[in-house]
Design an enzyme around this catalytic site. Structure first.
Site, PDB file in Angstrom:
ATOM      1  N   THR A   1       2.176  -6.700   3.929  1.00 24.78           N
ATOM      2  CA  THR A   1       1.701  -6.187   5.215  1.00 24.78           C
ATOM      3  C   THR A   1       0.526  -5.249   4.955  1.00 24.78           C
ATOM      4  OG1 THR A   1       3.315  -4.388   5.103  1.00 24.78           O
ATOM      5  CG2 THR A   1       3.952  -6.350   6.326  1.00 24.78           C
TER       6      THR A   1
ATOM      7  N   SER B   1       0.363   8.359   3.777  1.00 22.61           N
ATOM      8  CA  SER B   1       0.805   7.148   4.468  1.00 22.61           C
ATOM      9  C   SER B   1      -0.238   6.056   4.339  1.00 22.61           C
ATOM     10  CB  SER B   1       1.056   7.438   5.947  1.00 22.61           C
ATOM     11  OG  SER B   1      -0.171   7.547   6.655  1.00 22.61           O
ATOM     12  N   LYS B   2       0.152   4.841   4.714  1.00 19.08           N
ATOM     13  CA  LYS B   2      -0.768   3.711   4.645  1.00 19.08           C
ATOM     14  C   LYS B   2      -1.968   3.922   5.567  1.00 19.08           C
ATOM     15  CE  LYS B   2       0.791  -0.513   4.203  1.00 19.08           C
ATOM     16  NZ  LYS B   2       1.538  -1.785   4.342  1.00 19.08           N
ATOM     17  N   ARG B   3      -1.819   4.795   6.565  1.00 18.92           N
ATOM     18  CA  ARG B   3      -2.915   5.032   7.514  1.00 18.92           C
ATOM     19  C   ARG B   3      -3.944   6.014   6.982  1.00 18.92           C
ATOM     20  NH1 ARG B   3       1.710   4.483  10.257  1.00 18.92           N
ATOM     21  NH2 ARG B   3       2.177   6.697  10.148  1.00 18.92           N
ATOM     22  N   ASP B   4      -3.607   6.761   5.925  1.00 18.93           N
ATOM     23  CA  ASP B   4      -4.570   7.705   5.350  1.00 18.93           C
ATOM     24  C   ASP B   4      -5.655   6.942   4.605  1.00 18.93           C
ATOM     25  OD1 ASP B   4      -3.227   9.970   6.247  1.00 18.93           O
ATOM     26  OD2 ASP B   4      -1.887   9.986   4.513  1.00 18.93           O
TER      27      ASP B   4
END
Length: 493
Positions: free
Chosen positions: A16, A260-263
């Site tokens: 993902t 996090s993956k969003r950083d």
């Protein structure tokens, strides 16, 4: 750490999105642990979430593993005795195990609706009690089951947790005990029959004979559930053992929040695009929770493998420091032999990164400047700005640099004198070119540092860069003098 049973670990990401550095750190510790113990690394793809998983992400994972230099002993493209290694191709296995758990009384059908669960959880919270599942469907009779189904209710399958506390020894954190009221019965199959992570992950670990599960701290709370499931699988003859668990510390980002993956700084692709070396990035990531020694942060991956033990991992969160990561990468760049360095720079010397025409690039010229550039880069992508003056027809002036270098004293007089001195210098010797600029500076009462600044900007367009006199020698007399002339014209205008 002595092991009677050969070490078998697994790295099992979900496809993902882009791989992130926390995932890479987990892969690194598993890979290093397996290699240290001459064990087996199983690379498994957890792709049961059809809504989020993608083939593109799957291919990115394989590409990332190759780029990082991780080899795996079983898994995609390699095969192995426990194939297939993609969970989406193992659905029949999970259905079979789930049925055996139901038949053995280890699991049961739960007909509670989402609304009923929410109401009971809220009531438990208000009463100050644990708000996990309350076991209402544990004792559903065949008559109640028929009634629920006549109403049109669907059911999930829940695993029946034991009523006693769970105690286990975490390889990183020591002994941990979790009381039964904090780990209630949990779902293993959705109402549509699709298996959940809570089932497929332990089942695959059992069938693939995994001995050590090294994973992120965020999964620690699920460990008591998995241990109970392993015990059931052992009793059913499906599993041989309960693996040892080691939960790796969080990687913290800005503001001491979990990365996090969003950083933005978490994306592995970002580091690849900037030109981090795999060995530099891995060296740094290994320090997020582990240390080679008290006084040594720089080492090769082979040196890490030789020393790595999971018991040496620190349980405290580790903070990601981009500047330290860059500094360690710079050290690894300097450790390369020059030929290797020039080859690794190649992607940044052509489109879309290079601002010059392909026909104007000269490999021999780059090979000559490479040793001088190698000691100054933090990441390989910086090579483009460092050497562009050699391959552009005219330098691209950074106006701030121009103003800084040409805004003091009399740059016209200095450049005119420097040009005359360079005209008669020995162009086969950087030292001769240095003496020419030094002499020009002395005529105007300037030391070398201030005398060479206008020359550097005139020739390269910047106030900082590679060693000036070696750069002038490689650029050549004709092009250097032409650029000084162009700078004089710009000053006159």
């Amino acid at each position: 750490m002595a092991n009677a049973t050969p070490v078998r670990v697994r790295f099992c990401p979900s496809p993902t999105g882009n791989p992130h550095v926390g995932l890479v750190r987990t892969a690194l510790f598993n890979w290093a642990f397996a290699r240290h113990h001459q064990g087996t690394l199983v690379f498994r793809i957890e792709d049961t979430d059809a809504a989020r998983d993608s083939e593109e992400s799957y291919n990115q994972l394989l590409d990332a593993m190759r780029w990082l230099g991780f080899d795996w002993d079983e898994g995609p493209e390699v095969g192995g005795p426990h194939a297939p290694y993609r969970q989406s191709q193992r659905m029949d296995i999970y259905q079979d195990v789930a049925q055996k758990l139901l038949d053995g009384g280890y699991a049961y059908h739960c007909y509670c609706t989402a609304e009923e669960l929410d109401e009971r959880r809220e009531a438990a919270r208000k009463a100050g009690k644990p708000s996990g599942y309350d076991g209402k469907c544990r004792t559903v009779t065949p008559e109640q089951k028929a009634a629920y189904e006549a109403e049109g209710r669907t059911s999930i399958v829940r695993f029946r947790m034991p009523d006693e506390a769970t105690t286990f020894t975490d390889l990183v954190r020591g002994e941990i005990t979790v009381q039964a009221e904090n780990v209630t019965d949990y779902g293993i199959l959705r109402a549509n029959g699709a298996p959940l992570y809570t089932l497929v992950n332990p089942v695959d670990d059992a069938l693939m004979e995994i001995t050590h599960v090294l994973r992120g701290e965020d999964l620690l709370s699920s460990t008591p559930r998995q241990i109970a499931l392993y015990k059931a699988l052992i009793e059913l003859g499906i599993a041989q053992r309960i693996p040892a668990f080691g939960h790796l510390p969080y990687v913290m980002g800005e503001g001491n929040k979990k990365l996090s993956k969003r950083d933005p700084q978490s994306s592995l692709n970002l580091y690849r695009e900037r030109g981090f070396l795999p060995e530099g990035l891995l060296n740094y990531l290994s320090l997020l929770g582990w240390s080679f020694s008290e006084d040594q942060d720089l080492f090769t991956i082979d040196e890490m493998v030789a020393k790595f033990e999971i018991e040496d991992v620190n349980a405290n969160p580790a903070r990601f420091d981009l500047k330290k990561c860059e500094a360690i990468n710079a050290d690894h760049i300097r450790m390369l032999d020059v030929k290797d360095f020039t080859e690794r720079c190649a992607p940044w010397l052509r489109a879309p990164f290079a601002p010059w025409d392909e026909a104007d690039f000269d490999q021999a010229v780059f090979d000559a400047i490479a040793p001088h550039a190698q000691s100054r880069l933090k990441v390989l992508s910086e090579i483009t700005d460092n050497v562009d003056f050699l391959f552009l027809k005219e330098p691209v002036f950074d106006e701030a640099s121009w103003t800084k270098a040409m805004g003091k004293g009399d740059p016209v007089a200095l450049l005119t004198t420097a040009r005359a001195k360079l005209e008669t210098a020995d162009w086969s010797s950087p030292e001769s070119l240095k003496e020419a600029v030094l002499a020009a500076g002395e005529e105007h009462g300037l030391k070398l540092g201030k005398a060479q600044a206008p020359v550097r900007v005139a020739v390269t367009g910047r106030t900082v860069g590679l060693p000036l006199f070696e750069s002038l020698e490689i650029l050549g007399k004709e092009r250097t003098l032409a650029r000084v002339d162009a700078a004089l014209k710009k000053l006159a205008a």
